[in-house]
Design an enzyme around this catalytic site. Structure first.
Site, short mmCIF file in Angstrom:
data_model
loop_
_atom_site.label_atom_id
_atom_site.label_comp_id
_atom_site.label_asym_id
_atom_site.label_seq_id
_atom_site.Cartn_x
_atom_site.Cartn_y
_atom_site.Cartn_z
N ASP A 190 0.87 -1.17 0.00
CA ASP A 190 0.00 0.00 0.00
C ASP A 190 0.92 1.23 0.00
OD1 ASP A 190 -2.23 1.80 0.67
OD2 ASP A 190 -1.38 1.79 2.69
N ASP A 222 -0.21 5.16 0.85
CA ASP A 222 -0.47 6.19 1.87
C ASP A 222 -0.62 5.58 3.26
OD1 ASP A 222 -2.27 7.54 -0.77
OD2 ASP A 222 -0.55 8.56 0.14
C1 XBP Z 1 -5.16 6.34 0.73
C2 XBP Z 1 -6.34 7.01 0.16
C3 XBP Z 1 -6.14 8.11 -0.85
C4 XBP Z 1 -5.42 9.29 -0.22
C5 XBP Z 1 -5.66 10.55 -1.01
O1 XBP Z 1 -4.72 5.47 -0.27
O2 XBP Z 1 -7.46 6.62 0.48
O3 XBP Z 1 -7.42 8.49 -1.28
O4 XBP Z 1 -5.94 9.51 1.07
O5 XBP Z 1 -5.21 10.37 -2.33
P1 XBP Z 1 -3.89 4.09 0.10
P2 XBP Z 1 -6.17 10.77 -3.57
O6 XBP Z 1 -3.82 3.97 1.61
O7 XBP Z 1 -4.70 2.99 -0.55
O8 XBP Z 1 -2.53 4.30 -0.51
O9 XBP Z 1 -6.72 12.14 -3.28
O10 XBP Z 1 -5.25 10.73 -4.77
O11 XBP Z 1 -7.23 9.71 -3.59
MG MG Z 2 -3.00 3.24 3.28
#
Ligand code: XBP
Ligand code: MG
Length: 244
Positions: free
Chosen positions: A14, A16
């Site tokens: 993953d 973020d």
């Molecule tokens: C985390 C999310 C993303 C980010 C914001 O993604 O839910 O939406 O918060 O990015 P993950 P965007 O943990 O799956 O990496 O505004 O580009 O969606």
């Molecule tokens: Mg995440």
């Protein structure tokens, strides 16, 4: 005699909250800059953003915010266009934040990426954020080799349903050409865990300030970070999960 489980062939990360702590000081700040630039008096505090993270996807998160706090905006004919415009501005603001200061990879991540590649493991990404956000994060992470490390990058709108749906993990597995049993997912959140488990993946959790205390039932390990984790640990957890 039961066949021995398939060896660990790939790690699926993953982004973020897992590769880097991007939410509080990255995405959240970018959303607020986009709202201010649009002349909107919306401001997502650290605490409010933590609640809004229950909804994955930036566009989906803005819509969820409107449903909860500005339902009258949803009835307006230009609502979809507003959300799309705000999210484009947010993504530009996030790019500027990351290229300006860079968000470091979380402890242990760069080392594990290098160890995995040296051991011949394949690396993939399964994330809800946009492909551009992944590229800019890796390019400015100051981790040598991080940018070209991932053979498959599954990101954002390439799939119809975002986490906790399993779609993005299934997309990554398909492009790796590997069964879930030959891979291990690394996530930070309950939504991410449900997505990875839904695709049949054994999953390691590295919690953070926004996700600590969530329900991580079904994870093979729940860690504060990867600082003390070795490739051998990941291989053992994968083996134990395969053994059932
Ligand atoms: C985390 C999310 C993303 C980010 C914001 O993604 O839910 O939406 O918060 O990015 P993950 P965007 O943990 O799956 O990496 O505004 O580009 O969606
Ligand atoms: Mg995440």
């Amino acid at each position: 005699m039961a066949p021995s489980p398939a060896p660990l062939a790939a790690l699926i990360f993953d982004v973020d909250g897992t590769l880097a702590d991007t939410e509080r000081d990255g995405h959240r700040v970018a959303f607020n800059q986009a709202f201010e630039s649009a002349g909107l008096d919306w401001h997502w505090s650290v605490e409010q953003y933590g609640a809004l993270l229950a909804v994955t996807g930036g566009k989906e998160r803005i819509r969820h915010f409107l449903e909860s706090f500005h339902p009258e905006r949803l009835a307006e004919p230009d609502c979809d266009a507003l959300i799309a415009t705000l999210h484009r501005a947010k993504t530009e603001a996030y790019r500027a934040l990351v290229t300006g200061g860079g968000l470091p990879l979380r402890p242990g991540v760069a080392r594990l990426l290098a160890e995995a590649r040296a051991a011949g493991l394949r690396l993939a990404i399964a994330t809800t954020t946009t492909p551009d956000n992944v590229t800019v994060l890796l390019e400015h992470s100051k981790a040598p080799g991080a940018s070209g490390a991932f053979e498959v990058i599954g990101a954002g709108d390439v799939v119809p349903a975002k986490k906790p749906a399993p779609d993005i993990y299934r997309w990554a597995l398909e492009r790796l050409g590997l069964p879930a049993t030959a891979c291990l997912a690394i996530e930070d959140s309950d939504n991410g865990l449900r997505a990875a488990r839904g695709a049949g993946l054994a999953t390691v959790i590295t919690a953070n300030d926004y996700t600590r205390g969530q329900d991580f039932s079904g994870a093979v390990a729940v860690l504060p970070d990867l600082a003390g984790t070795t490739l051998a640990d990941l291989q053992r957890w994968h083996r134990d999960a395969a053994a059932g």
